[in-house]
Every structure is written in structure tokens, then in C-alpha cells.
Scaffold this active site. Structure first.
Site, PDB file in Angstrom:
ATOM      1  N   ASP A  70      -5.473   1.878  -2.377  1.00 14.90           N
ATOM      2  CA  ASP A  70      -5.572   0.729  -1.476  1.00 14.90           C
ATOM      3  C   ASP A  70      -6.049   1.227  -0.122  1.00 14.90           C
ATOM      4  O   ASP A  70      -5.754   2.350   0.291  1.00 14.90           O
ATOM      5  CB  ASP A  70      -4.251  -0.038  -1.372  1.00 14.90           C
ATOM      6  CG  ASP A  70      -3.111   0.775  -0.813  1.00 14.90           C
ATOM      7  OD1 ASP A  70      -2.934   0.797   0.424  1.00 14.90           O
ATOM      8  OD2 ASP A  70      -2.374   1.396  -1.610  1.00 14.90           O
ATOM      9  N   ASP A  97       2.310  -8.232   1.197  1.00 12.87           N
ATOM     10  CA  ASP A  97       2.891  -6.961   1.622  1.00 12.87           C
ATOM     11  C   ASP A  97       4.031  -7.291   2.584  1.00 12.87           C
ATOM     12  O   ASP A  97       3.802  -7.684   3.725  1.00 12.87           O
ATOM     13  CB  ASP A  97       1.809  -6.118   2.300  1.00 12.87           C
ATOM     14  CG  ASP A  97       2.343  -4.825   2.900  1.00 12.87           C
ATOM     15  OD1 ASP A  97       3.557  -4.586   2.854  1.00 12.87           O
ATOM     16  OD2 ASP A  97       1.525  -4.053   3.437  1.00 12.87           O
ATOM     17  N   GLU A 108       7.371  -5.707   4.310  1.00 10.13           N
ATOM     18  CA  GLU A 108       8.071  -4.450   4.583  1.00 10.13           C
ATOM     19  C   GLU A 108       8.626  -4.460   6.000  1.00 10.13           C
ATOM     20  O   GLU A 108       8.617  -5.494   6.661  1.00 10.13           O
ATOM     21  CB  GLU A 108       7.135  -3.259   4.361  1.00 10.13           C
ATOM     22  CG  GLU A 108       5.839  -3.311   5.166  1.00 10.13           C
ATOM     23  CD  GLU A 108       4.908  -2.143   4.864  1.00 10.13           C
ATOM     24  OE1 GLU A 108       5.161  -1.055   5.406  1.00 10.13           O
ATOM     25  OE2 GLU A 108       3.932  -2.335   4.088  1.00 10.13           O
TER      26      GLU A 108
END
Length: 279
Positions: free
Chosen positions: A75, A164, A166
């Protein structure tokens, strides 16, 4: 009161304050913000904050540990700039995720070139969104993501988009949210993305963040494939309650590298919309 007595009391107060500050500094969470943020604080790549807060094991997974029942990928974000896609293809990488957006105020300026470059060498590719849940609601950020490259196509080459989620790069690791609120935010993003694209997004996270910030209250395992980050020799415990992972980000050296948990045929099925391919 004598001048000496006032001076003595003042010195004592200053000393007490100094000791208190020192004690607070030594008892705060070890992952506090004295660790430098990654270069380019307006653009955070997948796992940047997981590596910052959780660290990296001394014995990262070796490519020699790969099995036949797995597919390797990478990625990228603006941090990679111009990517040598041919070199990565020749190194055995067969899929890529490219950062498209962050919050509702950042777009990867290199997204188009990176996304097209991955496709040009034959890789399956998809896009990911770095969430900032304290900036706007999940549905708003899902729309921003889809409108700026994060959609899905049934062309057999496009992987479902990724949320994503986090540690917060700007403050409180859970964005000031309790578990129920965080789960509701993730649900809002997932539902809005699914409504726009026909596909539930992949959820990228770490086991530790998920436990701390959702309280293990939400269950997305039946709908959302899991992309778990753990920089170690093994994938380890998964976020609750996923029984299996779909993708494992196992190292960030020399760039983020990932393993799809299945054969290439199953990866193709995932890109084509077969939800059974998520495990």
C-alpha cells in the site's frame, strides 16, 4: 512575616510544583505525544500511528515465511511519490492499495498516477481513507472518499475501498469518543459506503486500537473484511470478533507490505464482489 520566611515558603511551593510536574510526566501513558509525528503531518499513511503507538517487533516477518496459499501486495500514499510499479510486480506483488483521502480536508495529490500505475502493470488495486472521526460524521467522510477515488467497480480489477481507522495523530488516541460512539461512527461510514458502492468497505485497524477505542462492542465480522496491522512474525490475536483476517500488513519496511489470506483466485473473487472471498 520576615523576608527569609516568605522566601522559604516560595521556594517550597516552586519545588512542590516542579516535583508534581515531574511525577505527571513519568506516569503518563508511554505512547504520549513526545514521540514525533511522521513527516508531513497533514498526510498519514496506513499504519503510521499504529507503528508510533505500538512499535515494531524486532523480528519482522520474512518473505521466506510466505506460503502458497497467500498473495503479496503493498500500500502506498503520497509519501512514496512516484512508484516503480514494474519493480514491485517483478518482486511478486499482485495487489495494491493507494491512499485517496483523509478526513474531509486532504486528498493524495499523487493518487491518480499511483492508482493507474498499479493497474498498468496488472495489479488489482483499491483505495483507502484515513479516518478522522472527530472532524465529521462517518457518512460525510464516506461520501468524501467515494467522490475522490474511493469507489468500487465490478470490473474484476478493483478491490473494495478501505476505512483506515487507527490512533489519532493529532490528540486523544480515540478521538475523544467512547466505545459506543466510535462503533456508531464506523457503522455510519460503512453503511454510507455500502449504499454508494454496493460493497461494504474493508476495515483496516489493529487489535489493540480496536479493543481500546471500540471496547469490542461492535461486530462487523459478517459484513466487512478485516485488514489487520501487526508488524511481527505472526498475525497474532485478531480484533474482536473477527474469526479470520483478509489482509495482514506485516511490515512498513522499506514500505508497507501486505499478505492476502488466500489464493489469487480468491483475491480476484474479492475484487469481483464475492463476499465469501473475504476469508
Amino acid at each position: 512575616m520576615s523576608t527569609r520566611t516568605r522566601a522559604t515558603r516560595w521556594a517550597f511551593r516552586v519545588t512542590a510544583v516542579t516535583v508534581t510536574v515531574a511525577l505527571l510526566a513519568t506516569t503518563r501513558a508511554p505512547a504520549d505525544a513526545d514521540i514525533p509525528l511522521p513527516k508531513g503531518s497533514a498526510d498519514h499513511f496506513a499504519g503510521s500511528q499504529i507503528a508510533r503507538y505500538e512499535g515494531v517487533d524486532a523480528t519482522p516477518r520474512s518473505p521466506r515465511a510466505m506460503t502458497a496459499d497467500a498473495v503479496e501486495g503493498i500500500d502506498v500514499s503520497s509519501h512514496q511519490g512516484e512508484v516503480d510499479w514494474t519493480a514491485h510486480w517483478n518482486d511478486g506483488k499482485r495487489f495494491a492499495y493507494v491512499k485517496a483521502s483523509e478526513g474531509t480536508g486532504y486528498l493524495n495529490p499523487g493518487f491518480g498516477a499511483q492508482y493507474r500505475g498499479a493497474a498498468a502493470v496488472g495489479m488489482l488495486r483499491g483505495a483507502y481513507h484515513f479516518a478522522l472521526p472527530d472532524r465529521s460524521d462517518g457518512a460525510t467522510q464516506a461520501a468524501y472518499f467515494v467522490d475522490n477515488g474511493g469507489g468500487w467497480s465490478s470490473d474484476g480489477r478493483t478491490l473494495p475501498g478501505v476505512l483506515d481507522i487507527e490512533y489519532n495523530p493529532y490528540g486523544d488516541v480515540c478521538y475523544g469518543m467512547a466505545g459506543e460512539a466510535m462503533v456508531a461512527w464506523i457503522r455510519g461510514f460503512s453503511d454510507a459506503y455500502t449504499a454508494r458502492t454496493g460493497r461494504p468497505p474493508v476495515i483496516y485497524t489493529s487489535t489493540h486500537w480496536w479493543a481500546q477505542c471500540t471496547g469490542n462492542l461492535g461486530d462487523f465480522s459478517a459484513t466487512n473484511p478485516l485488514w489487520v496491522a501487526r508488524y511481527s512474525e505472526s498475525v497474532g490475536e485478531l480484533p474482536h470478533p473477527w474469526p479470520v483476517h483478509t489482509i495482514w500488513q506485516h511490515t512498513s519496511t522499506p514500505l508497507d507490505q501486505n499478505t492476502f489470506n488466500g489464493t489469487y483466485e480468491r483475491l480476484l473473487a474479492l475484487s469481483g464482489g464475492d463476499v465469501r472471498a473475504r476469508r
